[in-house]
Scaffold this motif. Structure first.
Motif, PDB file in Angstrom:
ATOM      1  N   PRO A 182      -9.425 -18.441  -0.161  1.00 51.46           N
ATOM      2  CA  PRO A 182      -7.818 -19.122   0.121  1.00 51.46           C
ATOM      3  C   PRO A 182      -6.897 -18.295   0.391  1.00 51.46           C
ATOM      4  CG  PRO A 182      -9.235 -20.064  -1.881  1.00 51.46           C
ATOM      5  CD  PRO A 182      -9.953 -18.784  -1.252  1.00 51.46           C
ATOM      6  N   LYS A 183      -6.216 -18.830   1.332  1.00 55.50           N
ATOM      7  CA  LYS A 183      -5.063 -18.058   1.919  1.00 55.50           C
ATOM      8  C   LYS A 183      -4.113 -17.627   0.968  1.00 55.50           C
ATOM      9  CE  LYS A 183      -1.654 -17.989   5.818  1.00 55.50           C
ATOM     10  NZ  LYS A 183      -0.452 -17.072   4.913  1.00 55.50           N
ATOM     11  N   GLY A 184      -3.875 -16.253   0.663  1.00 52.34           N
ATOM     12  CA  GLY A 184      -2.950 -15.741  -0.299  1.00 52.34           C
ATOM     13  C   GLY A 184      -3.657 -14.985  -1.501  1.00 52.34           C
ATOM     14  N   ALA A 185      -5.157 -15.247  -1.385  1.00 55.96           N
ATOM     15  CA  ALA A 185      -5.663 -14.531  -2.318  1.00 55.96           C
ATOM     16  C   ALA A 185      -5.894 -13.040  -1.994  1.00 55.96           C
ATOM     17  CB  ALA A 185      -7.320 -15.082  -2.468  1.00 55.96           C
ATOM     18  N   ASP A 186      -5.899 -12.258  -3.192  1.00 57.20           N
ATOM     19  CA  ASP A 186      -5.792 -10.657  -2.896  1.00 57.20           C
ATOM     20  C   ASP A 186      -7.438 -10.131  -3.046  1.00 57.20           C
ATOM     21  OD1 ASP A 186      -5.397  -8.006  -3.069  1.00 57.20           O
ATOM     22  OD2 ASP A 186      -4.428  -8.022  -5.005  1.00 57.20           O
ATOM     23  N   ASN A 187      -7.875 -10.182  -1.844  1.00 54.99           N
ATOM     24  CA  ASN A 187      -9.460  -9.353  -1.519  1.00 54.99           C
ATOM     25  C   ASN A 187      -9.315  -8.382  -0.792  1.00 54.99           C
ATOM     26  OD1 ASN A 187     -10.559 -11.486  -3.664  1.00 54.99           O
ATOM     27  ND2 ASN A 187     -10.515 -12.787  -1.879  1.00 54.99           N
ATOM     28  N   VAL A 188      -8.330  -7.742  -0.704  1.00 58.21           N
ATOM     29  CA  VAL A 188      -8.239  -6.581   0.495  1.00 58.21           C
ATOM     30  C   VAL A 188      -9.243  -5.498  -0.017  1.00 58.21           C
ATOM     31  CG1 VAL A 188      -6.918  -4.739   1.292  1.00 58.21           C
ATOM     32  CG2 VAL A 188      -5.721  -6.953   0.923  1.00 58.21           C
ATOM     33  N   ASP A 189      -9.352  -4.953  -1.061  1.00 55.21           N
ATOM     34  CA  ASP A 189     -10.241  -3.979  -1.357  1.00 55.21           C
ATOM     35  C   ASP A 189     -11.676  -4.223  -1.463  1.00 55.21           C
ATOM     36  OD1 ASP A 189      -7.925  -2.248  -1.923  1.00 55.21           O
ATOM     37  OD2 ASP A 189      -7.872  -2.506  -3.825  1.00 55.21           O
ATOM     38  N   GLN A 190     -11.730  -5.440  -1.819  1.00 54.28           N
ATOM     39  CA  GLN A 190     -13.246  -5.993  -2.110  1.00 54.28           C
ATOM     40  C   GLN A 190     -13.856  -6.097  -0.464  1.00 54.28           C
ATOM     41  OE1 GLN A 190     -10.642  -7.045  -3.691  1.00 54.28           O
ATOM     42  NE2 GLN A 190     -11.472  -7.226  -5.810  1.00 54.28           N
ATOM     43  N   TRP A 191     -13.016  -6.670   0.430  1.00 50.65           N
ATOM     44  CA  TRP A 191     -13.459  -7.116   1.626  1.00 50.65           C
ATOM     45  C   TRP A 191     -13.497  -5.718   2.380  1.00 50.65           C
ATOM     46  CZ3 TRP A 191     -10.222 -11.685   4.189  1.00 50.65           C
ATOM     47  CH2 TRP A 191     -10.673 -12.737   3.472  1.00 50.65           C
ATOM     48  N   GLN A 192     -12.684  -4.762   2.247  1.00 50.67           N
ATOM     49  CA  GLN A 192     -12.924  -3.525   2.794  1.00 50.67           C
ATOM     50  C   GLN A 192     -14.246  -2.894   2.343  1.00 50.67           C
ATOM     51  OE1 GLN A 192      -9.575  -0.730   2.016  1.00 50.67           O
ATOM     52  NE2 GLN A 192     -10.478   0.838   3.625  1.00 50.67           N
ATOM     53  N   LEU A 193     -14.568  -3.074   1.206  1.00 49.91           N
ATOM     54  CA  LEU A 193     -15.756  -2.430   0.663  1.00 49.91           C
ATOM     55  C   LEU A 193     -17.144  -2.958   1.245  1.00 49.91           C
ATOM     56  CD1 LEU A 193     -16.810  -1.902  -3.326  1.00 49.91           C
ATOM     57  CD2 LEU A 193     -18.226  -3.131  -1.811  1.00 49.91           C
ATOM     58  N   MET A 194     -17.021  -4.240   1.237  1.00 49.10           N
ATOM     59  CA  MET A 194     -18.273  -4.995   2.033  1.00 49.10           C
ATOM     60  C   MET A 194     -18.134  -4.407   3.342  1.00 49.10           C
ATOM     61  SD  MET A 194     -18.448  -8.644   0.400  1.00 49.10           S
ATOM     62  CE  MET A 194     -16.760  -9.252  -0.125  1.00 49.10           C
ATOM     63  N   SER A 195     -17.315  -4.754   4.345  1.00 49.47           N
ATOM     64  CA  SER A 195     -17.218  -4.225   5.502  1.00 49.47           C
ATOM     65  C   SER A 195     -17.493  -2.872   5.861  1.00 49.47           C
ATOM     66  CB  SER A 195     -15.887  -4.543   6.281  1.00 49.47           C
ATOM     67  OG  SER A 195     -14.948  -3.990   5.768  1.00 49.47           O
ATOM     68  N   SER A 196     -17.161  -1.930   5.006  1.00 52.60           N
ATOM     69  CA  SER A 196     -17.632  -0.626   5.119  1.00 52.60           C
ATOM     70  C   SER A 196     -18.848  -0.326   4.929  1.00 52.60           C
ATOM     71  CB  SER A 196     -16.461   0.216   4.280  1.00 52.60           C
ATOM     72  OG  SER A 196     -15.075   0.052   4.920  1.00 52.60           O
ATOM     73  N   SER A 197     -19.420  -1.072   4.010  1.00 48.16           N
ATOM     74  CA  SER A 197     -20.774  -0.648   3.326  1.00 48.16           C
ATOM     75  C   SER A 197     -21.794  -1.162   4.408  1.00 48.16           C
ATOM     76  CB  SER A 197     -21.017  -1.293   2.169  1.00 48.16           C
ATOM     77  OG  SER A 197     -21.130  -2.785   2.286  1.00 48.16           O
ATOM     78  N   PHE A 198     -21.391  -1.681   5.498  1.00 51.51           N
ATOM     79  CA  PHE A 198     -22.661  -2.397   6.641  1.00 51.51           C
ATOM     80  C   PHE A 198     -23.265  -1.212   7.061  1.00 51.51           C
ATOM     81  CE2 PHE A 198     -23.940  -3.109  10.673  1.00 51.51           C
ATOM     82  CZ  PHE A 198     -24.649  -4.557  10.594  1.00 51.51           C
ATOM     83  N   ARG A 199     -24.604  -1.110   7.044  1.00 55.24           N
ATOM     84  CA  ARG A 199     -25.432  -0.088   7.706  1.00 55.24           C
ATOM     85  C   ARG A 199     -26.665  -0.504   8.315  1.00 55.24           C
ATOM     86  NH1 ARG A 199     -25.669  -0.394   2.298  1.00 55.24           N
ATOM     87  NH2 ARG A 199     -27.787  -0.107   1.608  1.00 55.24           N
ATOM     88  N   TRP A 200     -26.966  -0.120   9.572  1.00 60.09           N
ATOM     89  CA  TRP A 200     -28.043  -0.454  10.295  1.00 60.09           C
ATOM     90  C   TRP A 200     -29.436   0.401   9.564  1.00 60.09           C
ATOM     91  CZ3 TRP A 200     -27.494  -4.310  13.666  1.00 60.09           C
ATOM     92  CH2 TRP A 200     -26.319  -4.229  14.500  1.00 60.09           C
ATOM     93  N   LYS A 201     -30.475  -0.490   9.433  1.00 61.19           N
ATOM     94  CA  LYS A 201     -31.907  -0.117   9.085  1.00 61.19           C
ATOM     95  C   LYS A 201     -32.779   0.300   9.839  1.00 61.19           C
ATOM     96  CE  LYS A 201     -32.185  -0.211   5.044  1.00 61.19           C
ATOM     97  NZ  LYS A 201     -31.873   0.837   3.818  1.00 61.19           N
TER      98      LYS A 201
END
Length: 201
Positions: A182-201
């Motif tokens: 929902p717009k206005g929710a505070d998920n900046v750190d969690q979203w950054q964690l997920m996007s940064s954890s992406f890796r190719w196998k």
């Protein structure tokens, strides 16, 4: 008397013709078979939106048969699809999809093609940023936008969402990571964690 009847019939014919033309005009864009639908209007964001991912949220590794992995919230409802998977908790979600691509997306190609398709297929989509970003897995494209949620099956209510999409490319393979809340929710750190954890196998 005959002239009066003629005038009345003439006027009625004109009204019927004008009405028919007005209705017919609604079918032009649909190749004569579907009416033109008005664009969906963006719903108002809630003042105190739900959807904050708790700071205590545990993240676990998800490994896709498509050849990549990343961290996702533990306990979220998972649904597997032929082209990826999704993880949902109430109004928050993580969606992963994989497809073939001839080349790595650029900011220019994303704006010219991907964004147009996103706006056409989405619900009142408003893109606010398209940027190239450097992540541990390499270069990626980040798309920031707002949209309406799907209507609630019971109440038909919609929520204004904020979204981020990341496009990862390698060896003819394009993986899309979609994050929404929902717009206005505070998920900046969690979203950054997920996007940064992406890796190719």
């Amino acid at each position: 008397m005959l002239r009066t009847r003629y005038r009345i019939c003439h006027c009625l014919a004109g009204i019927i013709l004008a009405t028919w033309l007005g209705i017919a005009g609604l079918f032009v864009a649909g190749l004569g078979s579907h009416p033109v639908l008005a664009a969906e209007v963006a719903v108002q964001a809630e003042k105190n939106p739900p959807g904050d991912i708790p700071d205590t949220q545990v993240f676990i590794d998800y490994t896709s048969p498509g050849g990549f992995a990343l961290k996702v919230p533990e306990g979220w409802a998972r649904s597997d699809r032929a082209d990826g998977a999704s993880f949902v908790d109430k109004l928050d979600g993580v969606v992963l999809s994989i497809s073939k691509a001839d080349a790595a997306p650029t900011v220019e190609s994303t704006k010219a093609d991907y964004v147009q398709k996103l706006e056409a297929a989405g619900r009142a989509v408003r893109v606010t940023a398209v940027k190239a970003v450097k992540l541990p897995a390499g270069s990626a494209i980040r798309i920031v936008y707002t949209s309406n949620s799907e209507p609630n099956a019971v109440t038909n209510k919609q929520v204004r969402l904020e979204n981020e999409r990341y496009l990862y490319f390698k060896d003819g393979k394009l993986v899309t990571l979609e994050l929404y809340a929902p717009k206005g929710a505070d998920n900046v750190d969690q979203w950054q964690l997920m996007s940064s954890s992406f890796r190719w196998k």
